[in-house]
Design an enzyme around this catalytic site. Structure first.
Site, PDB file in Angstrom:
ATOM      1  N   LYS A 211       0.788  -1.242   0.000  1.00  0.00           N
ATOM      2  CA  LYS A 211       0.000   0.000   0.000  1.00  0.00           C
ATOM      3  C   LYS A 211       0.817   1.289   0.000  1.00  0.00           C
ATOM      4  O   LYS A 211       0.308   2.374   0.282  1.00  0.00           O
ATOM      5  CB  LYS A 211      -1.010   0.047   1.173  1.00  0.00           C
ATOM      6  CG  LYS A 211      -1.865  -1.194   1.333  1.00  0.00           C
ATOM      7  CD  LYS A 211      -2.339  -1.795   0.037  1.00  0.00           C
ATOM      8  CE  LYS A 211      -3.390  -0.958  -0.665  1.00  0.00           C
ATOM      9  NZ  LYS A 211      -3.703  -1.549  -2.012  1.00  0.00           N
TER      10      LYS A 211
ATOM     11  N   HIS B 126       6.923  -7.297  -2.332  1.00  0.00           N
ATOM     12  CA  HIS B 126       6.693  -6.653  -1.034  1.00  0.00           C
ATOM     13  C   HIS B 126       7.612  -7.257   0.030  1.00  0.00           C
ATOM     14  O   HIS B 126       7.438  -6.998   1.220  1.00  0.00           O
ATOM     15  CB  HIS B 126       5.245  -6.851  -0.575  1.00  0.00           C
ATOM     16  CG  HIS B 126       4.228  -6.042  -1.319  1.00  0.00           C
ATOM     17  ND1 HIS B 126       4.451  -4.759  -1.755  1.00  0.00           N
ATOM     18  CD2 HIS B 126       2.955  -6.338  -1.700  1.00  0.00           C
ATOM     19  CE1 HIS B 126       3.366  -4.306  -2.373  1.00  0.00           C
ATOM     20  NE2 HIS B 126       2.449  -5.243  -2.357  1.00  0.00           N
TER      21      HIS B 126
ATOM     22  N   SER C 278      -4.726   2.562   4.411  1.00  0.00           N
ATOM     23  CA  SER C 278      -4.889   1.998   3.077  1.00  0.00           C
ATOM     24  C   SER C 278      -4.923   0.466   3.141  1.00  0.00           C
ATOM     25  O   SER C 278      -5.746  -0.198   2.484  1.00  0.00           O
ATOM     26  CB  SER C 278      -3.733   2.467   2.185  1.00  0.00           C
ATOM     27  OG  SER C 278      -3.910   2.018   0.872  1.00  0.00           O
TER      28      SER C 278
HETATM   29  P1  A3P Z   1      -5.152   4.803  -0.666  1.00  0.00           P
HETATM   30  O1  A3P Z   1      -5.807   3.532  -0.187  1.00  0.00           O
HETATM   31  O2  A3P Z   1      -4.635   5.636   0.456  1.00  0.00           O
HETATM   32  O3  A3P Z   1      -6.015   5.576  -1.600  1.00  0.00           O
HETATM   33  P2  A3P Z   1      -0.287  -0.119  -3.668  1.00  0.00           P
HETATM   34  O4  A3P Z   1      -0.319   0.069  -5.134  1.00  0.00           O
HETATM   35  O5  A3P Z   1       1.076  -0.195  -3.087  1.00  0.00           O
HETATM   36  O6  A3P Z   1      -1.193  -1.224  -3.238  1.00  0.00           O
HETATM   37  O7  A3P Z   1      -0.854   1.228  -3.023  1.00  0.00           O
HETATM   38  C1  A3P Z   1      -2.202   1.582  -3.160  1.00  0.00           C
HETATM   39  C2  A3P Z   1      -2.368   3.004  -2.668  1.00  0.00           C
HETATM   40  O8  A3P Z   1      -1.793   3.901  -3.640  1.00  0.00           O
HETATM   41  C3  A3P Z   1      -3.823   3.399  -2.530  1.00  0.00           C
HETATM   42  O9  A3P Z   1      -3.853   4.373  -1.494  1.00  0.00           O
HETATM   43  C4  A3P Z   1      -4.090   3.997  -3.901  1.00  0.00           C
HETATM   44  O10 A3P Z   1      -5.205   4.823  -3.966  1.00  0.00           O
HETATM   45  C5  A3P Z   1      -2.804   4.785  -4.099  1.00  0.00           C
HETATM   46  N1  A3P Z   1      -2.555   5.133  -5.500  1.00  0.00           N
HETATM   47  C6  A3P Z   1      -2.661   4.361  -6.589  1.00  0.00           C
HETATM   48  N2  A3P Z   1      -2.399   5.052  -7.707  1.00  0.00           N
HETATM   49  C7  A3P Z   1      -2.120   6.310  -7.311  1.00  0.00           C
HETATM   50  C8  A3P Z   1      -1.771   7.514  -8.008  1.00  0.00           C
HETATM   51  N3  A3P Z   1      -1.671   7.543  -9.332  1.00  0.00           N
HETATM   52  N4  A3P Z   1      -1.554   8.625  -7.273  1.00  0.00           N
HETATM   53  C9  A3P Z   1      -1.655   8.607  -5.929  1.00  0.00           C
HETATM   54  N5  A3P Z   1      -1.985   7.509  -5.225  1.00  0.00           N
HETATM   55  C10 A3P Z   1      -2.207   6.364  -5.898  1.00  0.00           C
END
Ligand code: A3P
Length: 296
Positions: free
Chosen positions: A48, A109, A139
């Site tokens: 996340k 991860h 998240s």
């Molecule tokens: P939130 O749940 O806080 O919105 P991962 O890809 O490591 O699983 O992380 C997911 C998190 O990154 C989520 O956070 C998601 O919304 C956010 N995320 C994904 N794409 C993004 C982008 N282009 N800009 C900012 N945040 C992004």
């Protein structure tokens, strides 16, 4: 995609004290012996922390801003998630990676001590992205509610404790960010922060370009910034995980592309939870030069 109860609400099993799904744990010998190649690029993160976002930026860079090409497949098929293990006939990350021609971009991860040693031996480039603990926790909590492939988070109150204790998949956030922070002094690791990417995507993408030794025009750079913005990625089915069946990820519970903003933790932590979290955090991060911003 064949649905299989075996990977829904999965059992967990530790690898050297780190919580993993039982499927990852049972496949550990193969994962540990994974053969990296010198021209691999690895995107490593705690869950996340902005993995998918970074994956999209990297793919856009590698494809010179060609949006069509970047929509050739789902994120998880374009850039194999090396330790992610599923029952056959589903494709595990290792199988996808092993079948992929070079140059490959891979995702993990794993905490630094569990990274397959061939990555160090082959001196592959690694981009590590870190995100502040409280936003990661929020998240991860919502992700665990909507994604049936990871353990149920329980209530918010329960989850705060579970996360602090590191009893979540891939283990303790604190150990993860500290471990990779230390490793960057000895290896080719570009260590980035989610909050910096959000604050100034141009500046952070330029760091990635330099690290990848890639030159692109101003026009392509602008295109990459636009197509990897939260609002645009949220609408991109090849990047937002909506192609998975709802029995696996149920976006009506909480969308994968949820908020994409630093500081959302303030909408969840009570004053008491925040104080407890900070106290525990000071203890666990003591002595580290690593600092985070919890808002921008
Ligand atoms: P939130 O749940 O806080 O919105 P991962 O890809 O490591 O699983 O992380 C997911 C998190 O990154 C989520 O956070 C998601 O919304 C956010 N995320 C994904 N794409 C993004 C982008 N282009 N800009 C900012 N945040 C992004």
């Amino acid at each position: 995609l064949q649905l299989d109860d075996k990977y829904l609400e999965p059992e967990t099993k530790e690898v050297n004290g780190i919580l993993m799904t039982k499927m990852i744990s049972d496949n550990w010998d193969n994962i540990w012996n994974f053969q990296a190649r010198p021209d691999d690029l690895l995107i490593a993160t705690y869950a996340k922390a902005g993995t998918t976002w970074t994956q999209e930026i990297v793919d856009m860079i590698q494809n010179d801003g060609d949006v069509q090409k970047c929509q050739r497949a789902n994120t998880f098929d374009r850039q194999p998630f090396i330790e992610w293990t599923l029952p056959p006939p589903l494709n595990s990350g290792l199988d996808l990676a092993n079948q992929m021609p070079s140059p490959r971009t891979l995702k993990t991860h794993l905490p630094v001590q569990l990274l397959p040693p061939s990555f160090w031996k082959e001196n592959a480039k690694i981009i590590y992205v870190a995100r502040n603990a409280k936003d990661c926790l929020v998240s991860y909590y919502h992700f665990s509610r909507m994604n049936k492939m990871v353990p149920d988070p329980g209530t918010w109150e329960e989850y705060v404790e579970t996360f602090k204790a590191g009893r979540v998949l891939w283990g303790s956030w604190h150990d993860h960010v500290k471990g990779w922070w230390k490793a960057k002094d000895q290896h080719r690791i570009l260590y980035l922060f989610y909050e910096d990417m959000k604050e100034d995507p141009r500046r952070e993408i330029q760091k990635i370009l330099k690290f990848l030794e890639k030159d692109i025009s101003e026009e392509v750079l602008n295109k990459i910034i636009y197509h990897t913005s939260f609002d645009v990625m949220k609408q991109n089915p090849m990047a937002n995980y909506t192609t998975l069946p709802t029995s696996i990820m149920d976006h009506s519970i909480s969308p994968f592309m949820r908020k994409g903003m630093p500081g959302d933790w303030k909408n969840y932590f009570t004053v008491a939870q925040n104080e407890e979290f900070d106290k525990d955090y000071q203890k666990k991060m003591k002595g580290s030069t690593l600092t985070f911003r919890t808002e921008i």
